[in-house]
Design a protein around this motif. Sequence first.
Motif, PDB file in Angstrom:
ATOM      1  N   THR A 226       0.825  -1.206   0.000  1.00 22.23           N
ATOM      2  CA  THR A 226       0.000   0.000   0.000  1.00 22.23           C
ATOM      3  C   THR A 226       0.863   1.261   0.000  1.00 22.23           C
ATOM      4  N   THR A 227       1.875   1.283   0.851  1.00 18.00           N
ATOM      5  CA  THR A 227       2.718   2.487   0.937  1.00 18.00           C
ATOM      6  C   THR A 227       3.468   2.714  -0.381  1.00 18.00           C
ATOM      7  N   ILE A 228       3.944   1.611  -0.981  1.00 17.73           N
ATOM      8  CA  ILE A 228       4.644   1.747  -2.273  1.00 17.73           C
ATOM      9  C   ILE A 228       3.690   2.322  -3.315  1.00 17.73           C
ATOM     10  N   TRP A 229       2.487   1.759  -3.374  1.00 20.90           N
ATOM     11  CA  TRP A 229       1.478   2.194  -4.366  1.00 20.90           C
ATOM     12  C   TRP A 229       1.197   3.682  -4.203  1.00 20.90           C
ATOM     13  N   VAL A 230       1.042   4.109  -2.952  1.00 19.62           N
ATOM     14  CA  VAL A 230       0.682   5.511  -2.692  1.00 19.62           C
ATOM     15  C   VAL A 230       1.812   6.448  -3.118  1.00 19.62           C
ATOM     16  N   VAL A 231       3.043   6.123  -2.721  1.00 21.85           N
ATOM     17  CA  VAL A 231       4.165   7.013  -3.042  1.00 21.85           C
ATOM     18  C   VAL A 231       4.372   7.086  -4.558  1.00 21.85           C
ATOM     19  N   VAL A 232       4.352   5.917  -5.220  1.00 23.06           N
ATOM     20  CA  VAL A 232       4.582   5.898  -6.679  1.00 23.06           C
ATOM     21  C   VAL A 232       3.468   6.646  -7.406  1.00 23.06           C
ATOM     22  N   ASN A 233       2.226   6.285  -7.109  1.00 25.84           N
ATOM     23  CA  ASN A 233       1.111   6.884  -7.862  1.00 25.84           C
ATOM     24  C   ASN A 233       0.921   8.366  -7.567  1.00 25.84           C
ATOM     25  N   SER A 234       1.055   8.752  -6.299  1.00 30.25           N
ATOM     26  CA  SER A 234       0.867  10.181  -6.014  1.00 30.25           C
ATOM     27  C   SER A 234       2.010  10.992  -6.642  1.00 30.25           C
ATOM     28  N   SER A 235       3.226  10.442  -6.666  1.00 25.27           N
ATOM     29  CA  SER A 235       4.342  11.172  -7.291  1.00 25.27           C
ATOM     30  C   SER A 235       4.090  11.349  -8.787  1.00 25.27           C
ATOM     31  N   ILE A 236       3.649  10.266  -9.436  1.00 20.69           N
ATOM     32  CA  ILE A 236       3.383  10.348 -10.892  1.00 20.69           C
ATOM     33  C   ILE A 236       2.273  11.370 -11.159  1.00 20.69           C
ATOM     34  N   ILE A 237       1.193  11.289 -10.375  1.00 23.00           N
ATOM     35  CA  ILE A 237       0.064  12.210 -10.611  1.00 23.00           C
ATOM     36  C   ILE A 237       0.489  13.656 -10.347  1.00 23.00           C
ATOM     37  N   ILE A 238       1.314  13.862  -9.325  1.00 25.49           N
ATOM     38  CA  ILE A 238       1.796  15.226  -9.029  1.00 25.49           C
ATOM     39  C   ILE A 238       2.581  15.771 -10.228  1.00 25.49           C
ATOM     40  N   LEU A 239       3.485  14.957 -10.740  1.00 28.95           N
ATOM     41  CA  LEU A 239       4.339  15.428 -11.843  1.00 28.95           C
ATOM     42  C   LEU A 239       3.534  15.695 -13.113  1.00 28.95           C
ATOM     43  N   ILE A 240       2.605  14.776 -13.420  1.00 32.39           N
ATOM     44  CA  ILE A 240       1.810  14.975 -14.654  1.00 32.39           C
ATOM     45  C   ILE A 240       0.848  16.160 -14.486  1.00 32.39           C
ATOM     46  N   SER A 241       0.168  16.195 -13.348  1.00 30.89           N
ATOM     47  CA  SER A 241      -0.839  17.260 -13.170  1.00 30.89           C
ATOM     48  C   SER A 241      -0.173  18.635 -13.065  1.00 30.89           C
ATOM     49  N   ASP A 242       1.113  18.657 -12.658  1.00 35.12           N
ATOM     50  CA  ASP A 242       1.825  19.942 -12.573  1.00 35.12           C
ATOM     51  C   ASP A 242       1.863  20.644 -13.931  1.00 35.12           C
ATOM     52  N   PHE A 243       2.038  19.860 -14.987  1.00 32.22           N
ATOM     53  CA  PHE A 243       2.082  20.449 -16.327  1.00 32.22           C
ATOM     54  C   PHE A 243       0.754  21.150 -16.631  1.00 32.22           C
ATOM     55  N   PHE A 244      -0.347  20.435 -16.396  1.00 29.80           N
ATOM     56  CA  PHE A 244      -1.663  20.988 -16.720  1.00 29.80           C
ATOM     57  C   PHE A 244      -2.023  22.160 -15.806  1.00 29.80           C
ATOM     58  N   LEU A 245      -1.635  22.057 -14.537  1.00 29.68           N
ATOM     59  CA  LEU A 245      -1.901  23.167 -13.603  1.00 29.68           C
ATOM     60  C   LEU A 245      -1.119  24.417 -14.025  1.00 29.68           C
ATOM     61  N   THR A 246       0.137  24.201 -14.434  1.00 27.82           N
ATOM     62  CA  THR A 246       0.970  25.328 -14.870  1.00 27.82           C
ATOM     63  C   THR A 246       0.340  26.003 -16.083  1.00 27.82           C
ATOM     64  N   LYS A 247      -0.102  25.178 -17.027  1.00 28.77           N
ATOM     65  CA  LYS A 247      -0.741  25.692 -18.241  1.00 28.77           C
ATOM     66  C   LYS A 247      -1.996  26.499 -17.851  1.00 28.77           C
ATOM     67  N   PHE A 248      -2.771  25.936 -16.952  1.00 29.18           N
ATOM     68  CA  PHE A 248      -3.997  26.594 -16.485  1.00 29.18           C
ATOM     69  C   PHE A 248      -3.682  27.933 -15.811  1.00 29.18           C
ATOM     70  N   LEU A 249      -2.649  27.928 -14.962  1.00 28.19           N
ATOM     71  CA  LEU A 249      -2.295  29.164 -14.236  1.00 28.19           C
ATOM     72  C   LEU A 249      -1.741  30.234 -15.178  1.00 28.19           C
ATOM     73  N   ILE A 250      -1.000  29.794 -16.201  1.00 26.88           N
ATOM     74  CA  ILE A 250      -0.487  30.768 -17.190  1.00 26.88           C
ATOM     75  C   ILE A 250      -1.660  31.415 -17.929  1.00 26.88           C
ATOM     76  N   LEU A 251      -2.655  30.598 -18.274  1.00 29.76           N
ATOM     77  CA  LEU A 251      -3.843  31.137 -18.954  1.00 29.76           C
ATOM     78  C   LEU A 251      -4.628  32.085 -18.039  1.00 29.76           C
ATOM     79  N   LEU A 252      -4.650  31.708 -16.740  1.00 27.31           N
ATOM     80  CA  LEU A 252      -5.428  32.488 -15.761  1.00 27.31           C
ATOM     81  C   LEU A 252      -4.814  33.868 -15.516  1.00 27.31           C
ATOM     82  N   PHE A 253      -3.485  33.929 -15.414  1.00 25.27           N
ATOM     83  CA  PHE A 253      -2.846  35.224 -15.115  1.00 25.27           C
ATOM     84  C   PHE A 253      -2.155  35.779 -16.361  1.00 25.27           C
TER      85      PHE A 253
END
Lengths: 253, 242
Positions: A226-253
């Motif tokens: 469980t701990t391995i799954w959480v660390v791996v998956n949350s890290s991957i989602i953080i890194l991928i979603s960072d791209f989209f969040l950055t794009k969104f924030l650039i559009l916003l400001f």
Amino acid sequence: MITQLLKQRFETIGKITELFIQFTNSCFSKPFYLDRVFEQVVRLGIGSLSISLVIGIVTGMVMTLQFGYGLEKFGGTLYVPAIVSMSIMRELGPIFTSLLIAGRVGSGISAEIGAMNVTQQIDALRALGTSPIRVLVVPRVLATVISLPLLAMLSTFSGILGGLVIAQTEFNIPPGFYLNKVFSSLSYSDIFGSMFKCVFFALIITLLACYKGFHTKEGTKGVGNTTIWVVVNSSIIILISDFFLTKFLILLF
Amino acid sequence: MSKILELKNIKKKFQNKDIHQGVSFSLYKGETIGLLGYSGAGKSVLLRSIIGLEEIDEGEILFQNLRIDHLKENELNKLRQKISYSFQNAALFDSMNVFENIAFPLIEHTQLPEEDIEKKVDQVLDLVGLREAKYLMPSDLSGGMQKRVGFARAIILTPDIILYDEPTAGLDPLNIEIILKLMNDFKQQGLSGIFVTHDIPAAKKVCDRLLILKDGRIHFSGTPKEFDESQDHYIKTFSLNS
């Protein structure tokens, strides 16, 4: 095989969404467990202070060294304060702190809830007429949502200060000039964007950790998985979603 | 005696395996019944279904003549103050000491001041004979002591029914006697109970009736005397093997 895998993925997303809805409902209805939220802020947030500080300072120092020597060739050393502060504030501060919290707090939450699950303590909570969402999920999610942006800010500002030390000792950039450049390059939208990302990442880390904790099986081996799954998956989602969040924030400001 | 709990034609499947294929029985006020059967017969699942930890596929569960099998989680939480569950492994919260474990339901469901909570916890600790263990952590307790703390936590809200899931499993004879005496004490105080066990002698010491679960149905229901006198081949074999 692939369809089965996709089905499992969609089921997981559905269950995490359901957990988020239950969490939101519990946040706006009684009973509230403010003392437990405070307890978790101390445990998860204040417990991560020192490592956030270290990661911030080191990142700032290394970034300043790299950019300093890189830009020196083109006579661009004076741009170092702006580049370092903007990259730490916008990206490296929130990302590194979130990855660190995914490792430290995400694994801790999932292991704790997972161990409670395999020893029937979650069932005991329900059997005693208490909602595990209110008692376990809400305090941990809220505590991380409060702590992570603050830790990222601490990490960011310590990074900028680390950069200041290296800028002066290695490149003879005066502290006054350095700070002046930092403040003139950063805006409130940078601070808001950084904190917004951290709130999103905090939700990802804690919801994944709580979801997986509640679905832990196979005893102590299951807790490890469980701990391995959480660390791996949350890290991957953080890194991928960072791209989209950055794009969104650039559009916003 | 009036019926306090009634199960009607309960059916439950786990991954296409039939666990219950029409279980029906009633529990009367003040009565303790023993639910016996081989491992995997679905005894614990039945207890979990009664308090909504498992959903049933078909049938009805009535508590004081009201259906409880389709209640929502917040309605179940109120019911769980009336029907308590004693877990096989005690399931104490390992981050809390004995006092905090027992006080937990009172803090969650009552507005009692701290002094009253402490007084009530002391009373149940006296009842289970563990006053000296008040501030110990669960890891510091023996298996028998943990089960007694589990009992104390289960009765602190003075429920109407207590569901005992294998309370004597894994205990030495002395601790089994202590547990059985406590169960008889609870019965004397008017608490109804369902005792899931493999231990036939233990069940006979506490229960008014014994129920045997076989192939997802109640195969036998009768007093311990009727159980002993039964000529049914399965009952005789079960009695010899247990």
